[in-house]
Design an enzyme around this catalytic site. Structure first.
Site, short mmCIF file in Angstrom:
data_model
loop_
_atom_site.label_atom_id
_atom_site.label_comp_id
_atom_site.label_asym_id
_atom_site.label_seq_id
_atom_site.Cartn_x
_atom_site.Cartn_y
_atom_site.Cartn_z
N ASN A 82 -0.26 -5.06 1.56
CA ASN A 82 1.06 -5.55 1.95
C ASN A 82 1.87 -5.85 0.69
O ASN A 82 1.64 -6.86 0.02
CB ASN A 82 0.91 -6.80 2.82
CG ASN A 82 2.25 -7.33 3.30
OD1 ASN A 82 3.29 -6.69 3.13
ND2 ASN A 82 2.23 -8.50 3.91
N LYS A 84 4.95 -6.63 0.50
CA LYS A 84 5.96 -7.65 0.78
C LYS A 84 7.31 -7.24 0.17
O LYS A 84 7.65 -6.07 0.14
CB LYS A 84 5.47 -9.02 0.31
CG LYS A 84 4.12 -9.40 0.93
CD LYS A 84 3.70 -10.81 0.65
CE LYS A 84 2.36 -11.09 1.29
NZ LYS A 84 1.95 -12.52 1.13
N HIS A 166 2.64 -11.73 10.69
CA HIS A 166 2.26 -12.29 9.39
C HIS A 166 2.79 -13.72 9.29
O HIS A 166 3.83 -14.06 9.84
CB HIS A 166 2.82 -11.43 8.26
CG HIS A 166 2.25 -11.75 6.92
ND1 HIS A 166 2.68 -12.82 6.17
CD2 HIS A 166 1.27 -11.15 6.20
CE1 HIS A 166 1.99 -12.87 5.04
NE2 HIS A 166 1.12 -11.88 5.03
N GLU A 168 4.32 -15.31 7.11
CA GLU A 168 5.68 -15.47 6.60
C GLU A 168 6.72 -15.18 7.68
O GLU A 168 7.80 -15.79 7.70
CB GLU A 168 5.88 -14.57 5.38
CG GLU A 168 5.06 -15.05 4.17
CD GLU A 168 4.60 -13.94 3.25
OE1 GLU A 168 5.09 -12.81 3.37
OE2 GLU A 168 3.71 -14.23 2.42
N GLU A 237 -5.82 -14.39 8.48
CA GLU A 237 -5.27 -14.81 7.19
C GLU A 237 -5.00 -16.31 7.24
O GLU A 237 -3.94 -16.74 7.74
CB GLU A 237 -3.97 -14.07 6.89
CG GLU A 237 -4.13 -12.59 6.65
CD GLU A 237 -2.90 -12.01 5.97
OE1 GLU A 237 -3.03 -11.51 4.85
OE2 GLU A 237 -1.81 -12.09 6.55
N GLY A 243 -1.64 -16.18 -1.23
CA GLY A 243 -0.85 -16.31 -2.45
C GLY A 243 -1.09 -17.58 -3.23
O GLY A 243 -0.37 -17.87 -4.18
N SER A 283 -5.63 -14.12 -0.69
CA SER A 283 -6.01 -14.08 -2.10
C SER A 283 -7.25 -13.22 -2.35
O SER A 283 -8.08 -13.53 -3.21
CB SER A 283 -6.22 -15.51 -2.64
OG SER A 283 -5.02 -16.25 -2.59
#
Length: 327
Positions: A82, A84, A166, A168, A237, A243, A283
């Site tokens: 991904n 992003k 996701h 986000e 996730e 991240g 990560s």
């Protein structure tokens, strides 16, 4: 593999990352080597039911003891990258060149997800060994929806997959579970495969709500999609690991993956539980991917930052060899 003694799935999944460091290192008693089918072992005798697992978790929370339930499975190891909101024409050309030079092992399915603006560039230059995914799609047919991309447009462009749900999109953009389920169902109806993301925030994990949150998110997919999950890959996730450089330990990730598989068995079907690939994201990098891959119910990865480095992403994809050795 089945363990004679291991932590309660919900209890362990709900613990904080720091509290599990020591527990993850504890050895467990071993059983005779199981028979394997595909990427996971065959069904074991005396499987606990979903209700019994939760009941046992409630009774033994804090004592850390239950048998992990996993299913037999088939299908290729799956790794998604991904990208992003990253990249320029030049940097993406360089990344694609790096990916085209990577020697990928057999038995791994690889997709990458560039920003919308660069999908055509990637489709026109990337080796056909790697497929292309979109990072999102609209909830229905295209029309007067400024800034959105429809599933029909993605399919027309040659895109094969789309990421939905996701963290986000959930926690920054504000998409609800119900909307994500509806978007996923529409994408599937237009021939796209869906990478269906689920995962808890740090406060949920510390409040022992990991599986509560994950199961609620799964239910929204199931409500919209129904019983056909043949073109869905579930991506677990944990939001606290995305991240941040923090990674769920292999044991932590396996516990949640096993719980997801059991949920699919009880709430959808045995067949969906067995065949659905459940991948881990948070990560993941070249240094930790092989150990994560050895866990029975981890069928691949959804990779963020490390997918922007062609050589390292190749290492992660080739962690499939660790999965084969573990099997």
């Amino acid at each position: 593999m089945a363990l004679a003694a291991c932590r309660a799935a919900h209890s362990v999944a709900g613990a904080s990352p720091s509290s599990l460091a020591a527990a993850a290192a504890k050895p467990s008693s071993s059983l005779a080597r199981p028979q394997f089918a595909g990427l996971r072992r065959a069904d074991v005798a005396n499987e606990s039911s979903f209700g019994a697992v939760l009941s046992q978790r409630l009774q033994s929370a804090g004592t850390g003891s239950r048998g992990v339930v996993s299913m037999a499975g088939t299908g290729k190891f799956f790794v998604g990258g991904n990208w992003k909101c990253n990249g320029t024409t030049e940097s993406i050309k360089k990344l694609v060149d790096e990916l085209n030079s990577v020697m990928l092992e057999e038995g791994v399915e690889v997709v990458v997800s560039p920003p919308y603006l660069y999908i055509s560039q990637v489709l026109g230059s990337l080796s056909n060994r790697i497929e292309v995914a979109a990072q999102n799609s609209w909830v229905g047919k295209g029309g007067a929806f400024t800034g959105e991309i429809s599933a029909e447009q993605l399919a027309d462009a040659g895109v094969k997959w789309v990421i939905q749900g996701h963290s986000e999109r959930r926690h920054v953009i504000g998409e609800t579970d119900a909307m994500i389920g509806k978007k996923s169902a529409y994408a599937l109806s237009q021939g796209l495969g869906v990478i269906a993301c689920v995962g808890e925030k740090l406060e949920d994990r510390e409040a022992n709500r990991t599986t509560d949150v994950v199961f609620e998110q799964l239910q929204a997919y199931a409500d919209a999609v129904g019983s056909d999950w043949s073109n869905i890959v579930v991506a677990y996730e944990p939001v606290w690991a995305i991240g941040t450089g923090k990674v769920a330990s292999p044991q932590q990730a396996q516990e949640v993956h096993a719980a997801i598989r059991q949920w699919l068995k009880e709430k959808v079907s045995d067949d969906v539980s067995s065949k659905t690939r459940i991948i881990y994201g948070g990560s993941v990098n070249g240094a930790n991917s092989a150990e994560l891959a050895t866990q029975e119910d981890i069928d691949g990865f959804l990779v963020g930052g490390a997918s922007l480095k062609g050589a390292e992403f190749g290492v992660i994809c080739n962690a499939v060899t660790a999965k084969k050795v573990a099997a």
